[in-house]
Design a protein around this motif. Structure first.
Motif, short mmCIF file in Angstrom:
data_model
loop_
_atom_site.label_atom_id
_atom_site.label_comp_id
_atom_site.label_asym_id
_atom_site.label_seq_id
_atom_site.Cartn_x
_atom_site.Cartn_y
_atom_site.Cartn_z
N VAL A 291 22.28 -45.65 0.18
CA VAL A 291 21.60 -44.47 -0.38
C VAL A 291 20.65 -43.86 0.65
O VAL A 291 20.58 -42.63 0.80
N LYS B 107 24.80 -36.85 -5.17
CA LYS B 107 24.60 -36.17 -6.45
C LYS B 107 25.94 -35.87 -7.13
O LYS B 107 26.08 -36.05 -8.35
N ILE C 257 16.88 -37.84 -6.05
CA ILE C 257 17.90 -38.84 -6.34
C ILE C 257 17.58 -39.55 -7.65
O ILE C 257 18.47 -39.77 -8.50
N LYS D 262 20.53 -39.95 2.17
CA LYS D 262 19.35 -39.11 1.95
C LYS D 262 18.88 -38.41 3.22
O LYS D 262 18.07 -37.47 3.15
N VAL E 239 23.11 -35.98 0.60
CA VAL E 239 22.53 -35.87 -0.75
C VAL E 239 23.53 -35.22 -1.70
O VAL E 239 23.65 -35.63 -2.86
#
Length: 476
Positions: free
Chosen positions: A419, A433, A248, A423, A429
């Motif tokens: 976040v 991204k 990340i 994750k 994720v």
């Protein structure tokens, strides 16, 4: 008594003889000395003896010459002092005279004009000197409720205009100063950005190559990796674990490298509390459509609601359409359910971050809080701040490094929680991204100028680049 007078006479005669060789005017040994009975008193004899003893033996004419020379030297020195004094007085008078003359050069006139624009002549300086000196500038500022932004904005705007004018002169050869290779390259790049005719001929070719360098947008939907990792537990080797450790942080850093700040802004700024110091500063970043207040909704929003484009704030529905049009430009089937759902999840992420943020952009009031790097890690653990900030500034930071949170500490723990939840899964994720990449490629799409620019996508892009006419006029 007679004997005493004779002894005195003999003593005087002896003294006269001892000085006769030094002064020709003294009586010689053969010259008789008159006695006191001839009319010379004792007192006169003493005075004559004292005068002879004080005589140095030099002729009277030499002493007269020395006195005359000394007198001439005093006159010359006095004349020189008077001359220097008159010269100094004349120089001071000339300087003061010319100081009172008005300066009519271009620099003086422009400086005076700028100063006069910033004063408020309707206020007596003895009543309110600050209002008198700065009132004109305050009234002309962009936002009177947020003084520090006004200062930064005006300074940045003035500097931008001066740089743009300098680049124009460098390109046409009229710049008066010498330039180095870097300055000439920057001026050439600016000229290319202003060449919209060539940009239209180039189209999206360079921008598409830029997207490929980022690793593509939504690559998981093209190669099926996302579905495979969600369906099966796979064992990762050490290299893959190491690569994913800062996955990340690295994707955020890649956006920073292209002047895009997807989840937050971070950099070095002047200390808000002490202008003689600088601090690493972090604060919230704007959403894709640059209007945080438009994201608020009177009830809980879900990705499914965004996907359907029937509920939610208008800004999320518009953003769903923008995402689908962007996907079509990059070769996706914009009607594909997986594509549309991935876009809806990215918008939901932006919605969560935006509504959880502070009221900084609404109230224009800063809550400037300074914490250590160690404290920042404790309140927002989802991101490895030591790794991220050390890579960002190019040095290994101490855990006691002071970090300024320009909009307070309210928003960053919420961002960290969002976040951290994403994750936990590979699909989460992927959403994170791709959202970072979305903001990056949207920002740089503003540099492309293809002939066909229809739809909401290009309306959104114009928020970054402005219209063609604004793009040219902004250079002046």
């Amino acid at each position: 008594m007679t004997r005493l007078l004779e002894k005195l006479q003999r003593s005087l005669s002896h003294e006269m003889r001892s000085y006769s060789s030094l002064n020709p005017l003294l009586p010689s040994e053969d010259t008789p000395i008159q006695s006191f009975s001839n009319g010379v008193s004792l007192e006169e004899g003493k005075q004559a003896s004292s005068s002879l003893l004080r005589d140095t033996g030099q002729p009277p004419s030499n002493r007269s010459k020395e006195a005359t020379g000394s007198s001439k030297g005093c006159v010359l020195l006095t004349t020189l002092v008077i001359f220097l004094f008159v010269t100094l007085v004349f120089a001071i008078a000339t300087f003061l005279f010319y100081q009172t003359l008005p300066c009519t050069t271009e620099d003086c006139v422009m400086t005076a004009s700028r100063l006069l624009k910033r004063v408020d002549s309707s206020v007596e300086p003895c009543d309110n000197f600050y209002q008198f000196a700065c009132g004109g500038w305050i009234n002309q500022s962009v936002n009177l409720k947020y003084d520090s932004w006004n200062t930064l904005y005006e300074t940045q705007r003035t500097a931008h205009d001066q740089i743009v004018q300098a680049m124009h002169k460098i390109n046409d050869g009229s710049y008066p100063l010498s330039t180095n290779a870097g300055e000439r390259a920057a001026a050439k790049m600016y000229e290319q950005c202003m060449d919209t005719d060539t940009l239209e001929q180039t189209g999206l070719h360079l921008w598409e190559r830029f997207v490929d360098e980022l690793g593509g947008w939504m690559p998981e939907l093209k190669n099926g990796v996302l579905e495979q990792e969600e369906s099966f537990e796979i064992e990762l080797d050490e290299d893959e674990k190491k690569r994913r450790r800062f996955e990340i942080e690295d994707i955020i850093l890649s956006a920073f490298n292209y002047s895009v700040f997807p989840l937050f802004w971070a950099g070095v700024e002047v200390n808000y509390l002490d202008s003689k110091q600088h601090l690493i500063t972090i604060y919230e970043q704007l959403p894709i459509l640059l209007a945080p207040e438009k994201y608020h909704y009177d009830k809980e929003l879900t990705p499914e609601m965004i996907y359907g484009k029937m509920e939610g704030p208008p800004v999320t529905r518009a953003l769903q359409q923008v995402g689908e049009e962007l996907a079509a430009v990059l070769g996706f089937d914009s009607s594909d359910e997986k594509v549309r759902m991935m876009i809806a999840n990215m918008i939901y992420l932006e919605y969560q971050i935006t509504i959880a943020g502070s009221t900084f952009y609404k109230e224009k009031k800063e809550r400037y809080t300074v914490v250590t790097l160690r404290e920042l890690q404790e309140i927002a653990p989802a991101i490895n701040w030591h790794y991220f900030l050390s890579r960002l500034v190019g040095e290994n930071l101490s855990h006691s490094e002071p970090i300024a949170l320009k909009t307070g500490t309210q928003w960053i723990p919420i961002l960290s929680a969002i976040v951290e939840k994403l994750k936990q899964t590979r699909s989460g994720v992927a959403v994170l991204k791709n959202y970072v990449k979305w903001k990056t490629i949207m920002f740089h799409l503003a540099y492309a100028s293809p002939k066909c620019r229809d739809g909401l996508l290009w309306m959104a892009v114009s928020l970054y680049s402005g219209s063609a006419s604004q793009r040219k006029s902004s250079a002046y």
